[in-house]
Design a protein around this motif. Structure first.
Motif, PDB file in Angstrom:
ATOM      1  N   MET A 196       1.900   1.904  -3.492  1.00  0.00           N
ATOM      2  CA  MET A 196       0.780   2.518  -4.213  1.00  0.00           C
ATOM      3  C   MET A 196       0.656   3.984  -3.850  1.00  0.00           C
ATOM      4  SD  MET A 196      -2.347  -0.153  -3.807  1.00  0.00           S
ATOM      5  CE  MET A 196      -2.100  -1.916  -3.887  1.00  0.00           C
ATOM      6  N   GLU A 197       0.710   4.270  -2.577  1.00  0.00           N
ATOM      7  CA  GLU A 197       0.531   5.637  -2.115  1.00  0.00           C
ATOM      8  C   GLU A 197       1.587   6.551  -2.719  1.00  0.00           C
ATOM      9  OE1 GLU A 197       1.287   7.442   1.845  1.00  0.00           O
ATOM     10  OE2 GLU A 197       1.161   8.851   0.173  1.00  0.00           O
ATOM     11  N   LEU A 231       0.826  -1.205   0.000  1.00  0.00           N
ATOM     12  CA  LEU A 231       0.000   0.000   0.000  1.00  0.00           C
ATOM     13  C   LEU A 231       0.858   1.252   0.000  1.00  0.00           C
ATOM     14  CD1 LEU A 231      -2.825  -1.132   2.418  1.00  0.00           C
ATOM     15  CD2 LEU A 231      -3.081  -0.514   0.020  1.00  0.00           C
ATOM     16  N   ARG A 232       1.997   1.177   0.669  1.00  0.00           N
ATOM     17  CA  ARG A 232       2.901   2.334   0.690  1.00  0.00           C
ATOM     18  C   ARG A 232       3.434   2.631  -0.703  1.00  0.00           C
ATOM     19  NH1 ARG A 232       5.070   3.100   6.404  1.00  0.00           N
ATOM     20  NH2 ARG A 232       6.893   1.773   6.100  1.00  0.00           N
ATOM     21  N   LEU A 278       1.559  11.030  -8.996  1.00  0.00           N
ATOM     22  CA  LEU A 278       0.571  11.350 -10.025  1.00  0.00           C
ATOM     23  C   LEU A 278      -0.143  12.663  -9.687  1.00  0.00           C
ATOM     24  CD1 LEU A 278      -1.122   7.897 -10.789  1.00  0.00           C
ATOM     25  CD2 LEU A 278       0.402   9.194 -12.273  1.00  0.00           C
ATOM     26  N   VAL A 316       3.188   6.220  -5.604  1.00  0.00           N
ATOM     27  CA  VAL A 316       2.888   6.463  -7.012  1.00  0.00           C
ATOM     28  C   VAL A 316       1.704   7.423  -7.139  1.00  0.00           C
ATOM     29  CG1 VAL A 316       2.195   5.410  -9.188  1.00  0.00           C
ATOM     30  CG2 VAL A 316       3.776   4.199  -7.680  1.00  0.00           C
ATOM     31  N   LEU A 317       0.690   7.204  -6.321  1.00  0.00           N
ATOM     32  CA  LEU A 317      -0.489   8.066  -6.386  1.00  0.00           C
ATOM     33  C   LEU A 317      -0.126   9.515  -6.061  1.00  0.00           C
ATOM     34  CD1 LEU A 317      -3.056   5.646  -4.715  1.00  0.00           C
ATOM     35  CD2 LEU A 317      -3.141   6.487  -7.064  1.00  0.00           C
ATOM     36  N   THR A 318       0.738   9.685  -5.089  1.00  0.00           N
ATOM     37  CA  THR A 318       1.172  11.031  -4.718  1.00  0.00           C
ATOM     38  C   THR A 318       1.963  11.671  -5.865  1.00  0.00           C
ATOM     39  OG1 THR A 318       1.174  10.537  -2.368  1.00  0.00           O
ATOM     40  CG2 THR A 318       2.583  12.340  -3.095  1.00  0.00           C
TER      41      THR A 318
END
Lengths: 142, 142
Positions: B112-113, B109-110, B119, B115-117
């Motif tokens: 993912m977080e 999850l980290r 983006l 990459v999302l940040t």
DNA sequence: TCTACAATCCGTAGTCGCTACAGGATCAAG
DNA sequence: CTTGATCCTGTAGCGACTACGGATTGTAGA
């Protein structure tokens, strides 16, 4: 001068597409069934034939899934792309919202991990029949 | 001198038990159906009647679930308790194993977080129809 | 005692995101 | 023309509930 098509519109079977995108064959069919991917043309025998546009779209879906977006989120994002109505603001809002959910989930898991570590540490680990972990788990919340 | 029973064996309906444990009524019935909780006695009319032992056991299940144990894990732990065969070592091993799985999940999850940040930061958020997030998501892995 | 209404009962189906069959048909290579 | 890999459809299963519908029971007030 026959149109040379080039590699831009390369045709592939579902198995090749699966290998290229890292999806399972069944998953691709599943995405088509739920309307996430458009039904591709077929051979005379009924086999699906995919081109680069399908591959691109499937990669998009897969990337979104890797980032934890739900299939509904993906549907929404693809909807924006398809209508051409997509604005940065909308996409950003969706992404921020999802990131916050991921952060929330991380916090939850961290709390769990803390409690689990406490439990592990309070347990001697011997052959004793009375286990501190079990005792604790029978206690109500916190 | 009639037996004064005391509050030790307090009888409760499923609704009261639900309120006491924070479970939904349907969940309690579900746990009974899948064999996680023993079927309690019934009133003449067929309503379930729970006592403190049921409450204790349900609290245990609920605590385990809050810590992310699967129902199969819970079944295993309860099995150990029921047979009296429980040793610290076994319980500890199960707990350590689960904690490691939770840690693994946090790491995922980290990532993912992160990459999302990334983006979110690369996106201006305006009304422009070209969105950097969308562009990026169409790119293959990494 | 009667009545209203909350709570309970049971069974089934739906959720999410796949995955795993079974039982066939088709395709490409030799 | 045969072999064997790949493909087809349809259905059922997973985990852990949740939601429904339609019937019954329990209980508090009048």
């Amino acid at each position: 001068m026959t149109a040379p098509d080039g590699p831009r519109r390369e045709r592939r079977t579902i198995g090749v597409l699966a290998r290229q995108t890292g999806c399972h064959v069944e998953t691709i069919r599943f995405y088509e069934r739920i309307g996430l991917l458009a039904p591709p043309p077929r051979t005379q025998g009924g086999h699906r034939v995919f081109d680069d546009s399908h591959a691109r779209r499937l990669v998009f879906v897969r990337r979104c899934r890797e980032l934890g977006f739900s299939l509904d989120d993906v549907r929404g994002l693809l909807g924006l792309v398809d209508t051409g109505d997509v604005t940065c603001a909308e996409v950003k809002a969706l992404t921020v919202h999802h990131r916050d959910a991921v952060r929330h989930r991380i916090e939850d898991l961290r709390r769990m991990e803390g409690v689990l570590t406490d439990l592990v540490q309070m347990c001697a680990g011997g052959t004793a029949p009375d286990c501190a972990i079990i005792e604790t788990l029978f206690e109500p919340h916190r």
